[in-house]
Design a protein around this motif. Structure first.
Motif, PDB file in Angstrom:
ATOM      1  N   SER A 130      -7.888  -1.424  -4.057  1.00 31.91           N
ATOM      2  CA  SER A 130      -8.476  -1.036  -5.341  1.00 31.91           C
ATOM      3  C   SER A 130      -8.134   0.393  -5.760  1.00 31.91           C
ATOM      4  N   TYR A 131      -7.321   1.101  -4.984  1.00 33.34           N
ATOM      5  CA  TYR A 131      -7.044   2.496  -5.341  1.00 33.34           C
ATOM      6  C   TYR A 131      -5.703   2.654  -6.045  1.00 33.34           C
ATOM      7  N   ASP A 132      -5.654   3.675  -6.901  1.00 34.01           N
ATOM      8  CA  ASP A 132      -4.412   3.987  -7.605  1.00 34.01           C
ATOM      9  C   ASP A 132      -3.555   4.861  -6.685  1.00 34.01           C
ATOM     10  N   LEU A 133      -2.515   4.282  -6.144  1.00 39.98           N
ATOM     11  CA  LEU A 133      -1.653   5.017  -5.207  1.00 39.98           C
ATOM     12  C   LEU A 133      -0.292   5.301  -5.862  1.00 39.98           C
ATOM     13  N   SER A 134      -0.284   5.297  -7.203  1.00 34.26           N
ATOM     14  CA  SER A 134       1.005   5.361  -7.905  1.00 34.26           C
ATOM     15  C   SER A 134       1.680   6.729  -7.823  1.00 34.26           C
ATOM     16  N   THR A 135       0.929   7.763  -7.410  1.00 37.12           N
ATOM     17  CA  THR A 135       1.570   9.082  -7.291  1.00 37.12           C
ATOM     18  C   THR A 135       2.454   9.178  -6.044  1.00 37.12           C
ATOM     19  N   LEU A 136       2.224   8.295  -5.076  1.00 38.60           N
ATOM     20  CA  LEU A 136       2.991   8.381  -3.817  1.00 38.60           C
ATOM     21  C   LEU A 136       4.471   8.090  -4.047  1.00 38.60           C
ATOM     22  N   ARG A 137       5.319   8.934  -3.452  1.00 38.32           N
ATOM     23  CA  ARG A 137       6.768   8.653  -3.472  1.00 38.32           C
ATOM     24  C   ARG A 137       7.305   8.448  -2.061  1.00 38.32           C
ATOM     25  N   VAL A 138       6.741   9.230  -1.117  1.00 41.88           N
ATOM     26  CA  VAL A 138       7.227   9.152   0.257  1.00 41.88           C
ATOM     27  C   VAL A 138       6.015   8.935   1.163  1.00 41.88           C
ATOM     28  N   ILE A 139       6.081   7.887   1.990  1.00 41.62           N
ATOM     29  CA  ILE A 139       5.054   7.696   3.009  1.00 41.62           C
ATOM     30  C   ILE A 139       5.754   7.815   4.359  1.00 41.62           C
ATOM     31  N   ALA A 140       5.048   8.388   5.331  1.00 38.30           N
ATOM     32  CA  ALA A 140       5.767   8.764   6.543  1.00 38.30           C
ATOM     33  C   ALA A 140       4.935   8.505   7.783  1.00 38.30           C
ATOM     34  N   SER A 141       5.633   8.389   8.898  1.00 42.32           N
ATOM     35  CA  SER A 141       4.992   8.082  10.181  1.00 42.32           C
ATOM     36  C   SER A 141       5.533   9.010  11.255  1.00 42.32           C
ATOM     37  N   VAL A 142       4.700   9.344  12.211  1.00 43.63           N
ATOM     38  CA  VAL A 142       5.121  10.199  13.325  1.00 43.63           C
ATOM     39  C   VAL A 142       4.255   9.983  14.547  1.00 43.63           C
ATOM     40  N   GLY A 143       4.819  10.214  15.710  1.00 44.40           N
ATOM     41  CA  GLY A 143       4.015  10.302  16.935  1.00 44.40           C
ATOM     42  C   GLY A 143       4.405   9.291  17.989  1.00 44.40           C
ATOM     43  N   GLU A 144       4.740   8.087  17.546  1.00 42.50           N
ATOM     44  CA  GLU A 144       5.111   7.014  18.468  1.00 42.50           C
ATOM     45  C   GLU A 144       6.074   6.123  17.703  1.00 42.50           C
ATOM     46  N   PRO A 145       6.780   5.252  18.408  1.00 40.56           N
ATOM     47  CA  PRO A 145       7.554   4.264  17.657  1.00 40.56           C
ATOM     48  C   PRO A 145       6.588   3.454  16.797  1.00 40.56           C
ATOM     49  N   ILE A 146       6.985   3.157  15.562  1.00 33.29           N
ATOM     50  CA  ILE A 146       6.109   2.338  14.722  1.00 33.29           C
ATOM     51  C   ILE A 146       6.579   0.890  14.814  1.00 33.29           C
ATOM     52  N   ASN A 147       5.671  -0.007  15.169  1.00 32.14           N
ATOM     53  CA  ASN A 147       6.031  -1.415  15.317  1.00 32.14           C
ATOM     54  C   ASN A 147       6.431  -1.948  13.957  1.00 32.14           C
ATOM     55  N   PRO A 148       7.495  -2.757  13.881  1.00 37.03           N
ATOM     56  CA  PRO A 148       7.922  -3.296  12.590  1.00 37.03           C
ATOM     57  C   PRO A 148       6.775  -3.932  11.795  1.00 37.03           C
ATOM     58  N   GLU A 149       5.867  -4.610  12.488  1.00 40.47           N
ATOM     59  CA  GLU A 149       4.759  -5.252  11.777  1.00 40.47           C
ATOM     60  C   GLU A 149       3.866  -4.213  11.083  1.00 40.47           C
ATOM     61  N   ALA A 150       3.600  -3.113  11.764  1.00 41.88           N
ATOM     62  CA  ALA A 150       2.799  -2.042  11.163  1.00 41.88           C
ATOM     63  C   ALA A 150       3.601  -1.365  10.039  1.00 41.88           C
ATOM     64  N   TRP A 151       4.897  -1.217  10.242  1.00 40.43           N
ATOM     65  CA  TRP A 151       5.800  -0.653   9.221  1.00 40.43           C
ATOM     66  C   TRP A 151       5.683  -1.476   7.937  1.00 40.43           C
ATOM     67  N   ASN A 152       5.778  -2.811   8.089  1.00 39.82           N
ATOM     68  CA  ASN A 152       5.731  -3.697   6.920  1.00 39.82           C
ATOM     69  C   ASN A 152       4.417  -3.572   6.165  1.00 39.82           C
ATOM     70  N   TRP A 153       3.352  -3.463   6.932  1.00 44.81           N
ATOM     71  CA  TRP A 153       2.042  -3.332   6.290  1.00 44.81           C
ATOM     72  C   TRP A 153       1.977  -2.025   5.491  1.00 44.81           C
ATOM     73  N   TYR A 154       2.414  -0.947   6.099  1.00 50.20           N
ATOM     74  CA  TYR A 154       2.400   0.382   5.462  1.00 50.20           C
ATOM     75  C   TYR A 154       3.277   0.347   4.206  1.00 50.20           C
ATOM     76  N   TYR A 155       4.464  -0.223   4.349  1.00 48.61           N
ATOM     77  CA  TYR A 155       5.430  -0.248   3.247  1.00 48.61           C
ATOM     78  C   TYR A 155       4.902  -1.073   2.071  1.00 48.61           C
ATOM     79  N   THR A 156       4.279  -2.213   2.371  1.00 48.41           N
ATOM     80  CA  THR A 156       3.871  -3.145   1.328  1.00 48.41           C
ATOM     81  C   THR A 156       2.498  -2.801   0.774  1.00 48.41           C
ATOM     82  N   VAL A 157       1.517  -2.660   1.659  1.00 46.07           N
ATOM     83  CA  VAL A 157       0.138  -2.532   1.193  1.00 46.07           C
ATOM     84  C   VAL A 157      -0.142  -1.106   0.704  1.00 46.07           C
TER      85      VAL A 157
END
Ligand code: ATP
Ligand code: MG
Length: 677
Positions: A388-415
Motif C-alpha cells: 500500500s505504500y508509494d515507493l515510486s521515488t526508489l531508483r536503486v535498491i541494494a543488498s549487503v552482508g551475505e550472499p542474497i538467495n535468488p528467491e529473496a532477490w526476486n521478492w525484493y526486485y518485484t515487491v
C-alpha cells in the motif's frame, strides 16, 4: 575447488537488463552516471591499466584537498605497505560538511527517523557544520589531539554522526562500537584501541525498548583506566541514569558553551581516519584501520556510481553506524557527495513490518540499502506490508552482508522495486572500506544471486585454495583474492600489523585474500559462495553453503536456512541444515523435512542431500545479522553438552568468541534441539 557442481544452474540464471529509465531519463529520473555496459568496461579497463591516471583524476575532481598529493600510489600487497595520494593533505570532515555548507547551507544533510514512529528531524548542512564544530571544540577542550583514539558507543542519533565527523575534523581516530554490544565487548574494544574519551548516551531506544547504554558503559569502564572523560548525550533524559562527575560530562552542557566553528585540521592522506572491529562471523573481531584520503575516495565514488547518487537524492541506508556499512554508506559516502542521508533509529518491524516502506514513502527515499537477513524476515511476513505504500521515488535498491538467495532477490526486485529499480547486490568487507564487486545500476545487467562485476580499480583473481595458482578464464571456482591495491583497502590491523599480514596478505603472497569462496561464471560474473572455511565437501563434491541455502529457501515453507558440514566417517563431511519456517506452517516436521530433502535433491543433486535437517526457532547471528555457521558447526558436531550451557567458560572454550552473537539464548535452545533430534 575443481568441480563446480552448480555450473549448470549458473548458466541458466536469468539475466535482468538495467531499468531503461535510468539510461534514458524517462519519467523525469536523472540519467545514470554510467549508462551502458561499454561505458562501464571502458572506465574499468582504464582503472586497471592505468590506476595512477584514473584515480589521480578521480581524487582531484571529486575531493577537496588542502594540499595536492604528488604521487598517486606506493607500496603493494606483497610488502603490506600500501599507500595512496602521498604527500597530499585533506580533511574528511571538510569534504563531508564544509564544502556543502559553505555553498548550500540549507540543503538537508540528515533526516533522522526516530524510534518512535511519526517522529523525525531534518538537519541541514549549515546546522551540521555548527554541531560538528561544537563537539570538536569539546573534544579539544578535554585534550583530544590528532592521533588520539576516541570510542563512540551511541544509539542511532545525529550526535553519533557529529561525533564521528568531529573526530575526523580534529584528526582523532574514532572507534565506533555498535550500541547493541555488551559491557565486556565494549571493554575489550576500548582497551584494544587505548581510547582516552568515550562518547555515549544515557539510554538508547530501539523497537520500543530502552537500552541502558550508560549503565553498560559504566560497567565496561570499570576495567578501562585509559578513559579519562565520558561525554554523555541525553537521548531519553531518564533521571535514574547514573552520572559520575567529574569523569562524566553532559553533551548538552558542554556543546552549549562552545563556538559553532572549528577549523578542520589538515590531515596527511595516510593518517588513520578510524578503526572498526569486524563482525566476528569467523572468529575474534579484528580492529581494521582505514586511512584518510583513500577511504574517502572509495566511499565517495562507490556512492556516486554504485548507488548512482545525484543531487537531491535521499539515500536510505538501513545499517547501523556501528558497522562499516553505516560508516561508509550512511555517513562518509553520502555526505561527501552532498546528498541527504537517512539515519534510522528503529528496526524494520516496529511498530509493524511496514516501517521501511512507510519511511520510503514519507521521506521520498531514492536509494534503499539493507541486508539479506532483513529481506528474508520481511518476505516471510508477506507482501501486504509493502503493497500500500508509494515507493515510486526508489531508483536503486541494494543488498549487503551475505550472499542474497535468488528467491529473496526476486521478492525484493518485484515487491519492493516493482520491477523498475536496479537491484545492486554489493559485495565488500570491513577491510575493503567500500564496494568491490557490484553492479552499476544503469550499466550492468544483473543475475539474482551474483554480485556481478568488479568496481573500478578492483582486479579480482580466483585462486586454487590449495596451490594458490590463479584459475584463468571463466567457469572457475576457487577463493577470491585481489591482485593489486586500491584506495580504500585497509592498511593495517590496529597495533597488530602481524595479524594483518597473516590474515590478509600472507595466505597467498602478492594478493589480498578475502576469505570468501567464489565462482566466476561463463560471462565473467562473480558469485560469492560464502566463507572458505564454510565450504562443505561430501565425498569430494565441494559445495558452498550459499547454494544449499538458496535451494532450501525455494521451498514455500522455508523462511531462512543455514547449511554446514559435519565430519562423517564415510563421506568425509555430511551436510546438516538448520531451517526456520514461515509462520502458519501446519505440516508436521517429518513431512517438511522430507520435502526439504527433495527440494535439495531436485535443485542441486542427490549428493547434496542433508544427513540431518534441524527445524529451529531462530538461527545464531552476529549483531549485524549474519549467520554464524562456525557456531552451528560446533553444535551440530555434538561438541556442546547440556552441562556446558550453565558454564560460560566451557561454552567459550568450545564455541570460540561469542561477543558478537546477537542473542545468546539461542545457543541453549539449539543444543537441546540437536540433542533431542
Ligand atoms: P569477521 O571478519 O570478523 O569474520 P565478517 O567477515 O562477517 O566478520 P564484515 O566485514 O562485516 O565482517 O563482512 C564481510 C563479509 O560479508 C564478506 O567477506 C562476505 O563473506 C560477506 N558479504 C558481504 N557482502 C556480501 C555480498 N553482497 N554477497 C556475499 N557475501 C557478502
Ligand atoms: Mg571478514
Amino acid at each position: 575447488m575443481a568441480d563446480s557442481s552448480d555450473a549448470q544452474s549458473l548458466e541458466q540464471a536469468p539475466v535482468y537488463q538495467p531499468p531503461s529509465r535510468l539510461q534514458t531519463g524517462e519519467g523525469g529520473v536523472p540519467v545514470a552516471h554510467i549508462k551502458s555496459l561499454e561505458e562501464y568496461w571502458t572506465m574499468y579497463e582504464q582503472s586497471i591499466r592505468d590506476p595512477d591516471t584514473f584515480f589521480g583524476k578521480m581524487a582531484q575532481d571529486e575531493l577537496s584537498w588542502s594540499k595536492p598529493f604528488n604521487q598517486v600510489r606506493y607500496g603493494d600487497f606483497k610488502r603490506g605497505n600500501v599507500s595512496w595520494f602521498l604527500d597530499g593533505q585533506i580533511n574528511v570532515s571538510y569534504n563531508c560538511v564544509d564544502r556543502h555548507a559553505l555553498t548550500n547551507p540549507d540543503r538537508v544533510a540528515i533526516i533522522w527517523e526516530a524510534d518512535e514512529p511519526n517522529q523525525h528531524t531534518h538537519i541541514t548542512y549549515g546546522q551540521l557544520l555548527e554541531e560538528v564544530s561544537r563537539i570538536a571544540n569539546v573534544l579539544k577542550k578535554y585534550g583530544v589531539r590528532k592521533g588520539d583514539s576516541v570510542a563512540i558507543y551511541m544509539p542511532m542519533v545525529p550526535e553519533a554522526v557529529y561525533s564521528m565527523l568531529a573526530c575526523a575534523r580534529l584528526g582523532a581516530v574514532h572507534s565506533v562500537v555498535f550500541a547493541g554490544f555488551s559491557a565486556d565487548a565494549l571493554r575489550d574494544r576500548i582497551l584494544d584501541a587505548g581510547c582516552k574519551i568515550l562518547i555515549t548516551a544515557d539510554q538508547g531506544k530501539r523497537g520500543g525498548k530502552t537500552i541502558q547504554l550508560k549503565k553498560i558503559a559504566d560497567e565496561a569502564l570499570g576495567a578501562c583506566p585509559s578513559v579519562q572523560r565520558v561525554i554523555v548525550f541525553q537521548r531519553t533524559g531518564d533521571p535514574n541514569v547514573p552520572f559520575y562527575p567529574p569523569r562524566d560530562v553532559w553533551w548538552h552542557n558542554e556543546t552549549a558553551n562552545q563556538r559553532p566553528y572549528y577549523p578542520p585540521e589538515p590531515m596527511d592522506s595516510e593518517d588513520p581516519l578510524f578503526m572498526l572491529y569486524t563482525s566476528g562471523s569467523t572468529g575474534k573481531p579484528k580492529g581494521v584501520v582505514h586511512t584518510t584520503a583513500g577511504y574517502l575516495l572509495g566511499a565517495h565514488i562507490t556512492c556516486k556510481y554504485v548507488f548512482d547518487l545525484h543531487e537531491g537524492d535521499v539515500h536510505g541506508c538501513m545499517a547501523d553506524v556501528g558497522w562499516i556499512t553505516g560508516h561508509t554508506y550512511i555517513v562518509y559516502g553520502p555526505l561527501s557527495n552532498g546528498a541527504t542521508t537517512v539515519l534510522f533509529e528503529s528496526v524494520p518491524t516496529y511498530p509493524n513490518a511496514s516501517r521501511y516502506w512507510e519511511m520510503v514513502d514519507k521521506h521520498k527515499i531514492t536509494q534503499f540499502y539493507t541486508a539479506p537477513t532483513a529481506i528474508r524476515a520481511l518476505r516471510r511476513l508477506g507482501d501486504d506490508f509493502v503493497s500500500s505504500y508509494d515507493l515510486s521515488t526508489l531508483r536503486v535498491i541494494a543488498s549487503v552482508g551475505e550472499p542474497i538467495n535468488p528467491e529473496a532477490w526476486n521478492w525484493y526486485y518485484t515487491v519492493v522495486g516493482r520491477e523498475r529499480c536496479a537491484l545492486v547486490d554489493t559485495y565488500w568487507q570491513t577491510e575493503t572500506g567500500s564496494h568491490i564487486i557490484s553492479p552499476i545500476p544503469g550499466a550492468v545487467p544483473t543475475k539474482p544471486g551474483s554480485a556481478t562485476l568488479p568496481f573500478f580499480g578492483i582486479d579480482p583473481a580466483v585462486l586454487d585454495s590449495q596451490t594458490g595458482q590463479e584459475l584463468q578464464g571463466n567457469n572457475v571456482t576457487g577463493v577470491l583474492a585481489i591482485r593489486s591495491s586500491f584506495p580504500s583497502v585497509t592498511r593495517t590491523v590496529y597495533d597488530s600489523h602481524i595479524r594483518y599480514m597473516d590474515t590478509y596478505l600472507k595466505p597467498y603472497p602478492g594478493y589480498y585474500f578475502t576469505g570468501d569462496g567464489v565462482t566466476r561464471d561463463q560471462d565473467g560474473y562473480y558469485w560469492i559462495r560464502g566463507r572458505v572455511d564454510d565450504v562443505i565437501n561430501v565425498s569430494g563434491h565441494r559445495m558452498s553453503t550459499a547454494e544449499i541455502e538458496s535451494a532450501l529457501i525455494l521451498h514455500p515453507a522455508c523462511a531462512e536456512a543455514a547449511a554446514i558440514g559435519v565430519p562423517d566417517d564415510v563421506t568425509g563431511q555430511a551436510v546438516v541444515c538448520f531451517v526456520t519456517l514461515k509462520p502458519d506452517i501446519t505440516q508436521d516436521e517429518n513431512t517438511i523435512r522430507t520435502a526439504f530433502v527433495s527440494t535439495i535433491r531436485h535443485h542441486i543433486g542427490p549428493f547434496a542431500s542433508p544427513k540431518r535437517i534441524i527445524i529451529c526457532g531462530d538461527l545464531p547471528k552476529t549483531r549485524s545479522g549474519k549467520i554464524m555457521r562456525r557456531v552451528l558447526r560446533k553444535i551440530a558436531g555434538g561438541d556442546v553438552t547440556l552441562a556446558d550451557l550453565d558454564d560460560e567458560q566451557a561454552l567459550k572454550n568450545k564455541l570460540g568468541d561469542l561477543s558478537t552473537l546477537a542473542d545468546s539464548n539461542i545457543i541453549g535452545s539449539l543444543v537441546k534441539k540437536v540433542i533431542a533430534h
